[in-house]
Motif scaffolding. Structure first.
Motif, PDB file in Angstrom:
ATOM      1  N   THR A  78      36.844  33.655 104.144  1.00 62.16           N
ATOM      2  CA  THR A  78      36.461  33.747 105.557  1.00 62.16           C
ATOM      3  C   THR A  78      35.139  34.492 105.701  1.00 62.16           C
ATOM      4  OG1 THR A  78      38.791  33.741 106.193  1.00 62.16           O
ATOM      5  CG2 THR A  78      37.210  34.500 107.836  1.00 62.16           C
ATOM      6  N   ALA A  79      34.999  35.609 104.981  1.00 52.39           N
ATOM      7  CA  ALA A  79      33.735  36.347 105.013  1.00 52.39           C
ATOM      8  C   ALA A  79      32.588  35.481 104.485  1.00 52.39           C
ATOM      9  CB  ALA A  79      33.857  37.622 104.193  1.00 52.39           C
ATOM     10  N   ALA A  96      31.038  41.567 116.125  1.00 50.00           N
ATOM     11  CA  ALA A  96      32.458  41.289 115.912  1.00 50.00           C
ATOM     12  C   ALA A  96      33.264  41.853 117.071  1.00 50.00           C
ATOM     13  CB  ALA A  96      32.941  41.891 114.601  1.00 50.00           C
ATOM     14  N   LEU A  97      34.057  40.998 117.691  1.00 48.59           N
ATOM     15  CA  LEU A  97      34.939  41.376 118.790  1.00 48.59           C
ATOM     16  C   LEU A  97      36.365  41.114 118.360  1.00 48.59           C
ATOM     17  CD1 LEU A  97      35.282  42.057 121.934  1.00 48.59           C
ATOM     18  CD2 LEU A  97      35.374  39.564 122.222  1.00 48.59           C
ATOM     19  N   ASP A 104      36.288  43.641 109.924  1.00 52.62           N
ATOM     20  CA  ASP A 104      36.101  43.649 108.472  1.00 52.62           C
ATOM     21  C   ASP A 104      35.465  42.354 107.984  1.00 52.62           C
ATOM     22  OD1 ASP A 104      37.100  46.175 108.256  1.00 52.62           O
ATOM     23  OD2 ASP A 104      38.815  45.657 107.015  1.00 52.62           O
ATOM     24  N   ALA A 105      35.925  41.219 108.515  1.00 47.37           N
ATOM     25  CA  ALA A 105      35.350  39.941 108.096  1.00 47.37           C
ATOM     26  C   ALA A 105      33.900  39.823 108.540  1.00 47.37           C
ATOM     27  CB  ALA A 105      36.181  38.788 108.664  1.00 47.37           C
ATOM     28  N   SER A 158      34.863  47.203 104.046  1.00 44.81           N
ATOM     29  CA  SER A 158      35.491  45.981 104.537  1.00 44.81           C
ATOM     30  C   SER A 158      36.616  45.627 103.579  1.00 44.81           C
ATOM     31  CB  SER A 158      34.472  44.833 104.595  1.00 44.81           C
ATOM     32  OG  SER A 158      35.113  43.596 104.851  1.00 44.81           O
ATOM     33  N   VAL A 159      37.834  45.502 104.098  1.00 47.05           N
ATOM     34  CA  VAL A 159      39.005  45.175 103.276  1.00 47.05           C
ATOM     35  C   VAL A 159      39.365  43.708 103.497  1.00 47.05           C
ATOM     36  CG1 VAL A 159      41.411  45.713 102.757  1.00 47.05           C
ATOM     37  CG2 VAL A 159      39.836  47.550 103.427  1.00 47.05           C
ATOM     38  N   LEU A 160      39.395  42.941 102.412  1.00 52.41           N
ATOM     39  CA  LEU A 160      39.631  41.507 102.489  1.00 52.41           C
ATOM     40  C   LEU A 160      40.714  41.091 101.509  1.00 52.41           C
ATOM     41  CD1 LEU A 160      35.868  40.472 102.448  1.00 52.41           C
ATOM     42  CD2 LEU A 160      37.349  40.528 104.465  1.00 52.41           C
ATOM     43  N   SER A 161      41.375  39.985 101.814  1.00 60.87           N
ATOM     44  CA  SER A 161      42.426  39.464 100.939  1.00 60.87           C
ATOM     45  C   SER A 161      41.850  38.459  99.942  1.00 60.87           C
ATOM     46  CB  SER A 161      43.518  38.778 101.772  1.00 60.87           C
ATOM     47  OG  SER A 161      44.235  39.715 102.533  1.00 60.87           O
ATOM     48  N   HIS A 162      42.431  38.482  98.738  1.00 59.47           N
ATOM     49  CA  HIS A 162      42.073  37.508  97.699  1.00 59.47           C
ATOM     50  C   HIS A 162      43.363  36.790  97.313  1.00 59.47           C
ATOM     51  CE1 HIS A 162      40.688  36.402  93.458  1.00 59.47           C
ATOM     52  NE2 HIS A 162      39.907  35.744  94.289  1.00 59.47           N
TER      53      HIS A 162
END
Length: 301
Positions: A78-79, A96-97, A104-105, A158-162
């Motif tokens: 997504t990022a 970002a809203l 984060d994204a 920024s915390v993102l999922s993998h």
């Protein structure tokens, strides 16, 4: 040596969304703005207010693009899509809203827009995981939180999922701090009651872990303590007001005050943990979120 940092400009007051966003964008180079939000907010009055502010900044219409495909736990992919869209649309700034997912994204997307080469596979983006792994400054980034839990509006991470490895990864760096954040408590008044509760518990966890963390300093301690006090006192009233909304319009007073307190507490907790650290609860909740896609605030609770 104890150091407290907050390069992000914080604009905190109920009802300032339109004026504050217009003013901030007038400070930045002219050009297209990429608005990152989620599909639930896309048709909200808050999104329309932000879009109007973007279009009227600098006294003339600004070109606007919108990315609204944000998941509960945003993915690396997504990022990447946000970064690619910013480049293809020629955006000069990202706004970002939303909650922590959108912020984060969007934060990571603003960085990838200036640092990502031709790689399209998510695995290739893992090279940015860690601290200061990127070279070029991200696009200007403005965060507008709509929940009372993320704290991401004033942090460098920024915390993102993998999904491939079923884990969460953190991209952080000095250039990841937002240029500015608009903390408008009125945006909390339309949140569903379960999101008020879940995101407030995220903020409460931030504050408690920041206070008990070994890297804590006197300033982070003061912010953490005040955040805990505000949440414990005002969360029940905010939940009650959300569960049974009044017939009269909300105003800054007895009705709005619990939301104002929670908005301030969330940002204070973000400042606290970003200058201390999180602990075991967050380690567990991020593992659960990465493996089972559980909302972050709920996992913390």
């Amino acid at each position: 040596m104890q150091v407290f940092r907050c390069p992000t400009r914080l604009l905190i007051r109920p009802g300032i969304l339109h004026g504050a966003l217009t003013s901030l964008l007038n400070e930045l180079p002219t050009g297209r703005v990429l608005l990152v939000t989620d599909q639930g907010l896309r048709s909200s009055r808050w999104c329309h207010t932000a879009m109007d502010a973007i279009r009227t900044a600098a006294g003339a219409p600004r070109e606007l693009s919108v990315f609204d495909s944000i998941e509960v736990n945003p993915r690396l992919s997504t990022a990447r899509k946000i970064g690619e869209m910013a480049v293809s649309e020629g955006a000069s700034a990202v706004v970002a809203l939303g909650g922590g997912s959108a912020i984060d994204a969007g934060k990571a997307g603003a960085m990838l827009a200036t640092n990502m080469s031709s790689e399209s596979a998510d695995d290739a983006l893992l090279r940015f995981v860690g601290r200061n792994k990127f070279v070029h400054r991200p696009l200007h980034f403005v965060a507008i939180p709509t929940t009372c839990g993320t704290g991401s509006e004033c942090t460098w991470v920024s915390v993102l999922s993998h999904p491939k490895t079923r884990r969460k990864v953190s991209i952080k760096g000095d250039g990841m701090y937002p240029y500015a954040a608009i903390v408008d408590a009125e945006l909390l008044t339309t949140l569903p009651v379960h999101l008020i509760a879940q995101t407030a518990f995220d903020a409460l966890t931030h504050a408690m872990e920041a206070f008990t963390g070994l890297p804590a300093n006197p300033v982070s301690d003061a912010l953490a303590i005040r955040s805990i006090q505000l949440i414990l006192v005002h969360l029940p009233a905010a939940v009650a007001a959300t569960s049974a909304p009044p017939s009269e319009p909300l105003e800054e007073g007895a009705i709005l005050y619990p939301f104002k307190a929670l908005a301030e507490a969330s940002t204070m907790a973000g400042l606290a943990f970003s200058n201390s650290d999180v602990g075991g609860v967050h380690c567990l909740s991020e593992s659960i979120g990465g493996a089972y896609d559980v909302p972050h605030g709920l996992a913390n609770a």
